[in-house]
Scaffold this motif. Sequence first.
Motif, mmCIF file in Angstrom:
data_model
loop_
_atom_site.group_PDB
_atom_site.id
_atom_site.type_symbol
_atom_site.label_atom_id
_atom_site.label_comp_id
_atom_site.label_asym_id
_atom_site.label_seq_id
_atom_site.Cartn_x
_atom_site.Cartn_y
_atom_site.Cartn_z
ATOM 1 N N UNK A 1 -5.838 -16.777 74.925
ATOM 2 C CA UNK A 1 -6.656 -17.656 75.752
ATOM 3 C C UNK A 1 -7.877 -18.184 75.013
ATOM 4 N N UNK A 2 -8.370 -17.414 74.056
ATOM 5 C CA UNK A 2 -9.500 -17.876 73.240
ATOM 6 C C UNK A 2 -9.109 -19.126 72.451
ATOM 7 N N UNK A 3 -7.899 -19.096 71.880
ATOM 8 C CA UNK A 3 -7.414 -20.245 71.102
ATOM 9 C C UNK A 3 -7.172 -21.454 71.998
ATOM 10 N N UNK A 4 -6.620 -21.187 73.178
ATOM 11 C CA UNK A 4 -6.383 -22.280 74.129
ATOM 12 C C UNK A 4 -7.718 -22.901 74.516
ATOM 13 N N UNK B 1 -5.475 -15.033 84.776
ATOM 14 C CA UNK B 1 -6.329 -14.244 83.885
ATOM 15 C C UNK B 1 -6.683 -15.041 82.633
ATOM 16 N N UNK B 2 -5.714 -15.753 82.104
ATOM 17 C CA UNK B 2 -5.945 -16.566 80.911
ATOM 18 C C UNK B 2 -6.948 -17.674 81.206
ATOM 19 N N UNK B 3 -6.831 -18.285 82.366
ATOM 20 C CA UNK B 3 -7.786 -19.331 82.742
ATOM 21 C C UNK B 3 -9.185 -18.751 82.943
ATOM 22 N N UNK B 4 -9.265 -17.537 83.440
ATOM 23 C CA UNK B 4 -10.552 -16.867 83.594
ATOM 24 C C UNK B 4 -11.241 -16.755 82.233
ATOM 25 N N UNK B 5 -10.483 -16.362 81.209
ATOM 26 C CA UNK B 5 -11.023 -16.289 79.846
ATOM 27 C C UNK B 5 -11.472 -17.676 79.395
#
Length: 188
Positions: free
Chosen positions: A46-49, A97-101
């Motif tokens: 998610x950081x890379x996204x 969860x990924x969007x939260x990051x």
Amino acid sequence: MLHSHRFLTGALFSLMASTVLAAPSAVPPQSLKPLLETLNERLNIGDLVALTKWDSGKPIQDSPREAQVIANARTLATQYTLDPEEVAQLIAAQMEANKLVQYGLLAQWQVTGAAPDTPRPDLGQQIRPRLDELQSRLLQQYAAFAAHRRDADCPVWLATARSGLAVDRLHELALVRATGELCVRAAR
């Protein structure tokens, strides 16, 4: 003397009670650790996204892509003899969860006015294929863990196994969200 005996007895009782309450009554299944490691690996992507979204200015929410990922997961569920609806819920939790990051990181970068100066992989050519590969591994590991989801100790196992996996508070919160669908409480 009687007072110190009561104090020691009380202290010993408190120590034993806290140990019993803190420790699960059964050993967690071996399938839990690799499942959580994969969920955590997925979250870290998610950081890379977020970096690609920062650079492109595109919104984090991508409903057509999310629908496609969930549809693919429902199809794959049958390969692992999993309930397609439960798999859809699991994958939806991963995306939330990924969007939260992503939202958390973008907010941090907006405050500082810049994102980290790190290499940016291509979202379509590098990141999404990696997420697709992780989804297959995730479903395989979820299938291995599925029999334990209704165990009364599942929430304790989960809380203990999550501890120390995340790199920071944001990722820890996201990991809690990512694992929110793993344990199923029995209806009372």
